[in-house]
Design an enzyme around this catalytic site. Structure first.
Site, PDB file in Angstrom:
ATOM      1  N   ASP A 117       0.852  -1.183   0.000  1.00 11.65           N
ATOM      2  CA  ASP A 117       0.000   0.000   0.000  1.00 11.65           C
ATOM      3  C   ASP A 117       0.890   1.235   0.000  1.00 11.65           C
ATOM      4  O   ASP A 117       2.048   1.170   0.397  1.00 11.65           O
ATOM      5  CB  ASP A 117      -0.915   0.011   1.231  1.00 11.65           C
ATOM      6  CG  ASP A 117      -1.850   1.223   1.231  1.00 11.65           C
ATOM      7  OD1 ASP A 117      -2.325   1.604   0.152  1.00 11.65           O
ATOM      8  OD2 ASP A 117      -2.081   1.806   2.313  1.00 11.65           O
ATOM      9  N   SER A 118       0.328   2.348  -0.414  1.00  9.75           N
ATOM     10  CA  SER A 118       1.072   3.604  -0.386  1.00  9.75           C
ATOM     11  C   SER A 118       1.330   4.047   1.055  1.00  9.75           C
ATOM     12  O   SER A 118       2.194   4.886   1.289  1.00  9.75           O
ATOM     13  CB  SER A 118       0.298   4.684  -1.138  1.00  9.75           C
ATOM     14  OG  SER A 118      -0.978   4.841  -0.556  1.00  9.75           O
ATOM     15  N   CYS A 151      -4.319  -0.739  -2.397  1.00 10.32           N
ATOM     16  CA  CYS A 151      -4.305   0.710  -2.634  1.00 10.32           C
ATOM     17  C   CYS A 151      -5.090   0.934  -3.919  1.00 10.32           C
ATOM     18  O   CYS A 151      -4.802   0.318  -4.951  1.00 10.32           O
ATOM     19  CB  CYS A 151      -2.853   1.155  -2.798  1.00 10.32           C
ATOM     20  SG  CYS A 151      -2.633   2.819  -3.445  1.00 10.32           S
ATOM     21  N   GLU A 154      -6.875   9.399   9.741  1.00 14.45           N
ATOM     22  CA  GLU A 154      -5.453   9.382  10.132  1.00 14.45           C
ATOM     23  C   GLU A 154      -5.227  10.117  11.457  1.00 14.45           C
ATOM     24  O   GLU A 154      -4.312   9.796  12.206  1.00 14.45           O
ATOM     25  CB  GLU A 154      -4.579   9.962   9.000  1.00 14.45           C
ATOM     26  CG  GLU A 154      -4.656   9.104   7.744  1.00 14.45           C
ATOM     27  CD  GLU A 154      -3.310   8.873   7.061  1.00 14.45           C
ATOM     28  OE1 GLU A 154      -2.411   9.711   7.209  1.00 14.45           O
ATOM     29  OE2 GLU A 154      -3.174   7.834   6.373  1.00 14.45           O
ATOM     30  N   CYS A 178     -12.127   3.285  -0.579  1.00 17.61           N
ATOM     31  CA  CYS A 178     -10.847   3.764  -0.050  1.00 17.61           C
ATOM     32  C   CYS A 178     -10.541   2.916   1.177  1.00 17.61           C
ATOM     33  O   CYS A 178     -11.430   2.692   2.006  1.00 17.61           O
ATOM     34  CB  CYS A 178     -10.944   5.244   0.313  1.00 17.61           C
ATOM     35  SG  CYS A 178      -9.512   5.845   1.255  1.00 17.61           S
ATOM     36  N   HIS A 237      -9.080   3.501   3.822  1.00 16.14           N
ATOM     37  CA  HIS A 237      -9.215   4.140   5.139  1.00 16.14           C
ATOM     38  C   HIS A 237     -10.648   4.067   5.679  1.00 16.14           C
ATOM     39  O   HIS A 237     -10.867   4.140   6.879  1.00 16.14           O
ATOM     40  CB  HIS A 237      -8.832   5.627   5.063  1.00 16.14           C
ATOM     41  CG  HIS A 237      -7.357   5.887   5.088  1.00 16.14           C
ATOM     42  ND1 HIS A 237      -6.530   5.537   4.059  1.00 16.14           N
ATOM     43  CD2 HIS A 237      -6.562   6.449   6.030  1.00 16.14           C
ATOM     44  CE1 HIS A 237      -5.282   5.902   4.359  1.00 16.14           C
ATOM     45  NE2 HIS A 237      -5.276   6.452   5.550  1.00 16.14           N
TER      46      HIS A 237
END
Lengths: 273, 273
Positions: free
Chosen positions: B9-10, B72, B151, B184, B186
């Site tokens: 993943d990034s 990702c 985050e 996404c 996240h």
């Protein structure tokens, strides 16, 4: 990649899998073969089930299918490994997709399975579940009254509800069980009743729906999804009475199914690549 | 078949995919590599994303992985086809599993997708959905405020709810939309909030959960699931700060993650079979 997907079953039950394939993969053509004449496979000896299944597979390979779906729990239990090894095309059964979906869904690692006496006795679902996660608790229950009910077309109403409620009673004691696999291709026809009896805290997993999803996954993964821009063409074959098959198929697929072909299967000696 | 599964993943977002892999495939070992130093990939030019992704893949191939998961969305959109062609091991991205699960779930053929601006602009989800079913209606919506929120660790409470409610407002007009893809990695951290805002009639599809399910399908299909009878060993690598990575990973995976390795990726000229 524009060839049809082959679906085999001992009878009409696999039509619930075909129906989900048509819904989830509306561009794909399906060839369905039901061995209605020799249905059910459940009580037959293993060798015989293998022999009959190979005959069906042989018939569909001549039709140049790109993938084989074994839409029958008994045939999956006995022939999946063999066929995966022997055939050059991808082969998918109905047991593993249901097991995998249950594992994805459960938050308690406590899973129920209902099916015919043969399927439950075979332990195929517990094996498949524990192969992935050895700590899962599995509660199996044979529901021998469900298939006759569905084949009679009694899938709603008081009688159907009573049969489902009485049959599922033994599962009601497992408080932690949050997921129940319909381990028989007939059962999606009474999914709503099962849901009502088990209550909204239990997720009902339909093998047909999950098998179609895995067919989609594997065709996508192998880049074998249809590319041609034309309507799909489905074909239906039965070893039994085509009129009865037509009636059931039309009801289960919720569309007029016509020109069902009656065929005779022939003994296959062996099947080489 | 006892080698680890590689996850790239990034940054840290793919940990939600790793978490689901650990839950659904508790016997499998995972090697996770997050290119935190160069995160996010979204705004970078395509060539650069391909270059960075190849560097990550090269690093994991040296670790002898049996399968690669591109956790990702941006990297999946740009490199999945390339990597599938170049590598001898199976490669799975995060877009197709989410799309497929949405198709399995919807009863109205009316699907929403939320993601970063890059993912929504790329049209990767509508393309993947329409490739399977051309008649599906797709409503895409970029939610640029979600990643910073997650985050920061703000995934419950009033502020989080307000941001989610305001962001999703444009989707509330689509009465027929019964399925929403979290496009996404996240977003699973705020899945409950999204569910609350959208209401119980909309099913929320988490790419991470569905990607893990497809990894299971493909490893099962290829007979590459773990057979060794021992506890899995997970490894974590980052190009950024290993302490910060450890903190986020411990929170997201709900387990103490230790000994995260900081590495430097090196330029790869080409990647041959």
């Amino acid at each position: 990649m524009n060839q049809p997907i082959g679906v085999i079953d001992s009878g009409v039950g696999g039509l619930t899998v075909a129906s989900e394939l048509m819904r989830q993969l509306p561009r794909e053509s399906i060839i369905y073969l039901g061995d209605t004449e020799r249905c059910p496979y459940g009580p037959r000896p293993k060798d015989e089930v293998i022999q009959y299944t190979l005959e069906m597979v042989h018939f569909l390979l001549e039709k140049n299918i790109k993938m084989l779906v074994i839409a029958c729990n008994t045939a999956t239990a006995y022939t999946l490994d063999l066929l995966k090894e022997k055939l050059d095309i991808p082969v998918v059964g109905v047991i593993q997709p249901g097991a995998r979906a249950a594992i994805t869904n459960t938050r308690t690692d406590n899973i129920g399975v209902i099916g015919t006496e043969g399927t439950i006795a075979s332990e195929a679902y517990p094996e498949s579940l524990k192969h992935i996660n050895a700590t899962i608790t599995v509660h199996g229950l044979a529901c021998p009254r469900f298939v006759p009910l569905v084949e009679k077309g009694v899938v709603t109403g008081e009688e159907a509800y009573r049969v489902v409620e009485e049959s599922l009673q033994p599962l009601k004691q497992y408080d932690k069980m949050d997921t129940l696999i319909l381990g028989c291709t007939h059962y999606p026809m009474i999914k709503n009743l099962v849901q009502e009896v088990m209550g909204s805290m239990v997720s009902i997993i339909s093998s047909g729906e999950e098998t179609a999803r895995e067919v989609s996954t594997i065709l996508g993964f192998k880049k074998r999804l249809v590319t041609a821009d034309k309507a799909p063409e489905h074909q239906f074959y039965t070893t039994g009475d085509p009129i009865i098959f037509e009636q059931i198929a039309s009801r289960w697929l919720e569309q007029k199914v016509e020109a069902v072909n009656k065929i005779q299967l022939t003994k296959v000696k062996s099947m080489e690549k």
